[in-house]
Design a protein around this motif. Structure first.
Motif, PDB file in Angstrom:
ATOM      1  N   LYS A  50     -12.141   8.496  -3.476  1.00  0.00           N
ATOM      2  CA  LYS A  50     -10.922   8.585  -4.272  1.00  0.00           C
ATOM      3  C   LYS A  50      -9.723   8.064  -3.495  1.00  0.00           C
ATOM      4  CE  LYS A  50     -12.501  12.352  -7.206  1.00  0.00           C
ATOM      5  NZ  LYS A  50     -12.374  13.749  -7.576  1.00  0.00           N
ATOM      6  N   ILE A  51      -9.662   8.367  -2.213  1.00  0.00           N
ATOM      7  CA  ILE A  51      -8.561   7.881  -1.374  1.00  0.00           C
ATOM      8  C   ILE A  51      -8.597   6.356  -1.309  1.00  0.00           C
ATOM      9  CG2 ILE A  51      -7.745   7.774   1.024  1.00  0.00           C
ATOM     10  CD1 ILE A  51      -8.513  10.777   1.220  1.00  0.00           C
ATOM     11  N   THR A  52      -9.781   5.794  -1.148  1.00  0.00           N
ATOM     12  CA  THR A  52      -9.920   4.338  -1.098  1.00  0.00           C
ATOM     13  C   THR A  52      -9.480   3.717  -2.418  1.00  0.00           C
ATOM     14  OG1 THR A  52     -11.740   4.524   0.469  1.00  0.00           O
ATOM     15  CG2 THR A  52     -11.557   2.453  -0.738  1.00  0.00           C
ATOM     16  N   LYS A  53      -9.930   4.309  -3.514  1.00  0.00           N
ATOM     17  CA  LYS A  53      -9.566   3.797  -4.841  1.00  0.00           C
ATOM     18  C   LYS A  53      -8.060   3.909  -5.057  1.00  0.00           C
ATOM     19  CE  LYS A  53     -10.580   4.312  -9.742  1.00  0.00           C
ATOM     20  NZ  LYS A  53     -11.285   5.092 -10.748  1.00  0.00           N
ATOM     21  N   LEU A  54      -7.486   5.032  -4.682  1.00  0.00           N
ATOM     22  CA  LEU A  54      -6.048   5.234  -4.831  1.00  0.00           C
ATOM     23  C   LEU A  54      -5.270   4.214  -4.011  1.00  0.00           C
ATOM     24  CD1 LEU A  54      -3.757   6.956  -5.984  1.00  0.00           C
ATOM     25  CD2 LEU A  54      -4.001   8.455  -4.012  1.00  0.00           C
ATOM     26  N   SER A  55      -5.725   3.943  -2.820  1.00  0.00           N
ATOM     27  CA  SER A  55      -5.072   2.960  -1.969  1.00  0.00           C
ATOM     28  C   SER A  55      -5.127   1.575  -2.602  1.00  0.00           C
ATOM     29  CB  SER A  55      -5.741   2.940  -0.590  1.00  0.00           C
ATOM     30  OG  SER A  55      -5.146   1.990   0.235  1.00  0.00           O
ATOM     31  N   SER A  56      -6.274   1.217  -3.173  1.00  0.00           N
ATOM     32  CA  SER A  56      -6.413  -0.076  -3.859  1.00  0.00           C
ATOM     33  C   SER A  56      -5.473  -0.153  -5.048  1.00  0.00           C
ATOM     34  CB  SER A  56      -7.834  -0.279  -4.374  1.00  0.00           C
ATOM     35  OG  SER A  56      -8.756  -0.323  -3.372  1.00  0.00           O
ATOM     36  N   GLU A  57      -5.426   0.911  -5.823  1.00  0.00           N
ATOM     37  CA  GLU A  57      -4.558   0.926  -6.996  1.00  0.00           C
ATOM     38  C   GLU A  57      -3.090   0.852  -6.591  1.00  0.00           C
ATOM     39  OE1 GLU A  57      -5.759   4.380  -9.211  1.00  0.00           O
ATOM     40  OE2 GLU A  57      -7.581   3.399  -9.950  1.00  0.00           O
ATOM     41  N   ARG A  58      -2.736   1.530  -5.503  1.00  0.00           N
ATOM     42  CA  ARG A  58      -1.350   1.480  -5.023  1.00  0.00           C
ATOM     43  C   ARG A  58      -0.993   0.057  -4.602  1.00  0.00           C
ATOM     44  NH1 ARG A  58      -1.156   5.302  -0.836  1.00  0.00           N
ATOM     45  NH2 ARG A  58      -1.930   3.672   0.513  1.00  0.00           N
ATOM     46  N   ASP A  59      -1.915  -0.616  -3.907  1.00  0.00           N
ATOM     47  CA  ASP A  59      -1.675  -2.003  -3.511  1.00  0.00           C
ATOM     48  C   ASP A  59      -1.533  -2.904  -4.732  1.00  0.00           C
ATOM     49  OD1 ASP A  59      -1.757  -1.296  -0.858  1.00  0.00           O
ATOM     50  OD2 ASP A  59      -3.832  -1.962  -0.542  1.00  0.00           O
ATOM     51  N   GLU A  60      -2.363  -2.658  -5.738  1.00  0.00           N
ATOM     52  CA  GLU A  60      -2.298  -3.458  -6.961  1.00  0.00           C
ATOM     53  C   GLU A  60      -0.950  -3.249  -7.665  1.00  0.00           C
ATOM     54  OE1 GLU A  60      -4.613  -3.831 -11.224  1.00  0.00           O
ATOM     55  OE2 GLU A  60      -5.670  -2.935  -9.529  1.00  0.00           O
ATOM     56  N   VAL A  61      -0.487  -2.011  -7.731  1.00  0.00           N
ATOM     57  CA  VAL A  61       0.805  -1.724  -8.355  1.00  0.00           C
ATOM     58  C   VAL A  61       1.928  -2.386  -7.570  1.00  0.00           C
ATOM     59  CG1 VAL A  61       2.467   0.132  -8.820  1.00  0.00           C
ATOM     60  CG2 VAL A  61       0.081   0.406  -9.491  1.00  0.00           C
ATOM     61  N   ARG A  62       1.839  -2.334  -6.250  1.00  0.00           N
ATOM     62  CA  ARG A  62       2.866  -2.978  -5.412  1.00  0.00           C
ATOM     63  C   ARG A  62       2.904  -4.476  -5.678  1.00  0.00           C
ATOM     64  NH1 ARG A  62       2.344  -5.742  -1.140  1.00  0.00           N
ATOM     65  NH2 ARG A  62       0.242  -5.024  -0.716  1.00  0.00           N
ATOM     66  N   LYS A  63       1.724  -5.102  -5.750  1.00  0.00           N
ATOM     67  CA  LYS A  63       1.657  -6.547  -6.016  1.00  0.00           C
ATOM     68  C   LYS A  63       2.209  -6.871  -7.400  1.00  0.00           C
ATOM     69  CE  LYS A  63      -2.293  -7.399  -3.011  1.00  0.00           C
ATOM     70  NZ  LYS A  63      -3.722  -7.718  -2.947  1.00  0.00           N
ATOM     71  N   MET A  64       1.882  -6.033  -8.373  1.00  0.00           N
ATOM     72  CA  MET A  64       2.391  -6.270  -9.725  1.00  0.00           C
ATOM     73  C   MET A  64       3.915  -6.129  -9.770  1.00  0.00           C
ATOM     74  SD  MET A  64      -0.569  -4.344 -11.924  1.00  0.00           S
ATOM     75  CE  MET A  64       0.088  -4.689 -13.529  1.00  0.00           C
ATOM     76  N   ASN A  65       4.460  -5.152  -9.048  1.00  0.00           N
ATOM     77  CA  ASN A  65       5.915  -4.981  -8.977  1.00  0.00           C
ATOM     78  C   ASN A  65       6.576  -6.199  -8.333  1.00  0.00           C
ATOM     79  OD1 ASN A  65       6.246  -2.546 -10.270  1.00  0.00           O
ATOM     80  ND2 ASN A  65       5.988  -1.338  -8.408  1.00  0.00           N
ATOM     81  N   LYS A  71       9.345 -12.809 -11.230  1.00  0.00           N
ATOM     82  CA  LYS A  71       9.548 -13.340 -12.577  1.00  0.00           C
ATOM     83  C   LYS A  71      10.953 -13.023 -13.074  1.00  0.00           C
ATOM     84  CE  LYS A  71       4.950 -13.804 -14.369  1.00  0.00           C
ATOM     85  NZ  LYS A  71       4.215 -13.885 -15.612  1.00  0.00           N
ATOM     86  N   ASP A  72      11.428 -11.829 -12.790  1.00  0.00           N
ATOM     87  CA  ASP A  72      12.773 -11.436 -13.194  1.00  0.00           C
ATOM     88  C   ASP A  72      13.810 -12.327 -12.520  1.00  0.00           C
ATOM     89  OD1 ASP A  72      14.592  -9.677 -14.589  1.00  0.00           O
ATOM     90  OD2 ASP A  72      15.070  -8.810 -12.618  1.00  0.00           O
ATOM     91  N   THR A  73      13.627 -12.539 -11.231  1.00  0.00           N
ATOM     92  CA  THR A  73      14.539 -13.413 -10.488  1.00  0.00           C
ATOM     93  C   THR A  73      14.497 -14.831 -11.056  1.00  0.00           C
ATOM     94  OG1 THR A  73      14.205 -12.087  -8.498  1.00  0.00           O
ATOM     95  CG2 THR A  73      15.108 -14.297  -8.187  1.00  0.00           C
ATOM     96  N   GLN A  74      13.306 -15.306 -11.320  1.00  0.00           N
ATOM     97  CA  GLN A  74      13.149 -16.654 -11.886  1.00  0.00           C
ATOM     98  C   GLN A  74      13.822 -16.729 -13.262  1.00  0.00           C
ATOM     99  OE1 GLN A  74       9.082 -17.765 -12.463  1.00  0.00           O
ATOM    100  NE2 GLN A  74       9.565 -19.898 -12.921  1.00  0.00           N
ATOM    101  N   TYR A  75      13.636 -15.699 -14.065  1.00  0.00           N
ATOM    102  CA  TYR A  75      14.234 -15.663 -15.398  1.00  0.00           C
ATOM    103  C   TYR A  75      15.758 -15.699 -15.294  1.00  0.00           C
ATOM    104  CZ  TYR A  75      15.680 -13.822 -19.928  1.00  0.00           C
ATOM    105  OH  TYR A  75      16.288 -13.644 -21.139  1.00  0.00           O
ATOM    106  N   LEU A  76      16.324 -14.878 -14.394  1.00  0.00           N
ATOM    107  CA  LEU A  76      17.784 -14.869 -14.216  1.00  0.00           C
ATOM    108  C   LEU A  76      18.287 -16.225 -13.739  1.00  0.00           C
ATOM    109  CD1 LEU A  76      18.289 -11.353 -12.590  1.00  0.00           C
ATOM    110  CD2 LEU A  76      18.895 -12.058 -14.920  1.00  0.00           C
ATOM    111  N   HIS A  77      17.540 -16.851 -12.859  1.00  0.00           N
ATOM    112  CA  HIS A  77      17.917 -18.170 -12.360  1.00  0.00           C
ATOM    113  C   HIS A  77      17.914 -19.195 -13.505  1.00  0.00           C
ATOM    114  CE1 HIS A  77      18.394 -21.451  -9.540  1.00  0.00           C
ATOM    115  NE2 HIS A  77      17.326 -22.043 -10.051  1.00  0.00           N
ATOM    116  N   THR A  78      16.897 -19.144 -14.336  1.00  0.00           N
ATOM    117  CA  THR A  78      16.800 -20.056 -15.477  1.00  0.00           C
ATOM    118  C   THR A  78      17.953 -19.818 -16.445  1.00  0.00           C
ATOM    119  OG1 THR A  78      14.393 -20.071 -15.272  1.00  0.00           O
ATOM    120  CG2 THR A  78      15.310 -20.817 -17.358  1.00  0.00           C
ATOM    121  N   ILE A  79      18.294 -18.567 -16.676  1.00  0.00           N
ATOM    122  CA  ILE A  79      19.414 -18.232 -17.572  1.00  0.00           C
ATOM    123  C   ILE A  79      20.709 -18.823 -17.016  1.00  0.00           C
ATOM    124  CG2 ILE A  79      20.859 -16.339 -18.404  1.00  0.00           C
ATOM    125  CD1 ILE A  79      18.402 -16.278 -19.936  1.00  0.00           C
TER     126      ILE A  79
END
Length: 92
Positions: A50-65, A71-79
């Motif tokens: 569970k700790i290993t899985k949680l760590s993987s999920e935390r890394d995935e959430v960090r990467k998604m953030n 994307k937000d920065t790119q969108y603001l730049h395009t605007i």
């Protein structure tokens, strides 16, 4: 003398019976300890997974953030670019 022998024999029987009962109790307690250790090992392994899985999920959430922030920065730049283009067109 005969009574003493009978009494000693009776006490020996009682002691043998008590020893047998105590040995059975000890075997039962040892079995319970082994079972407890096995359960503890299984729980520890499950927690490690569970700790290993949680760590993987935390890394995935960090990467998604991070991706979302890019994307937000790119969108603001395009605007801003579009706004500047619009202003230039308005000036003409």
């Amino acid at each position: 003398m005969n009574i003493d022998k009978r009494r000693a024999a009776h006490e020996a029987e009682l002691l043998d019976s008590q020893i047998s009962r105590l040995e059975n109790q000890m075997q039962q307690k040892e079995k319970e300890i082994r079972e407890g250790l096995m359960r503890e090992r299984q729980i520890t392994d499950a927690n490690a997974e569970k700790i290993t899985k949680l760590s993987s999920e935390r890394d995935e959430v960090r990467k998604m953030n991070e991706k979302l922030l890019r994307k937000d920065t790119q969108y603001l730049h395009t605007i801003r670019q579009k706004e500047q283009q619009y202003e230039k067109l308005q000036e003409r």
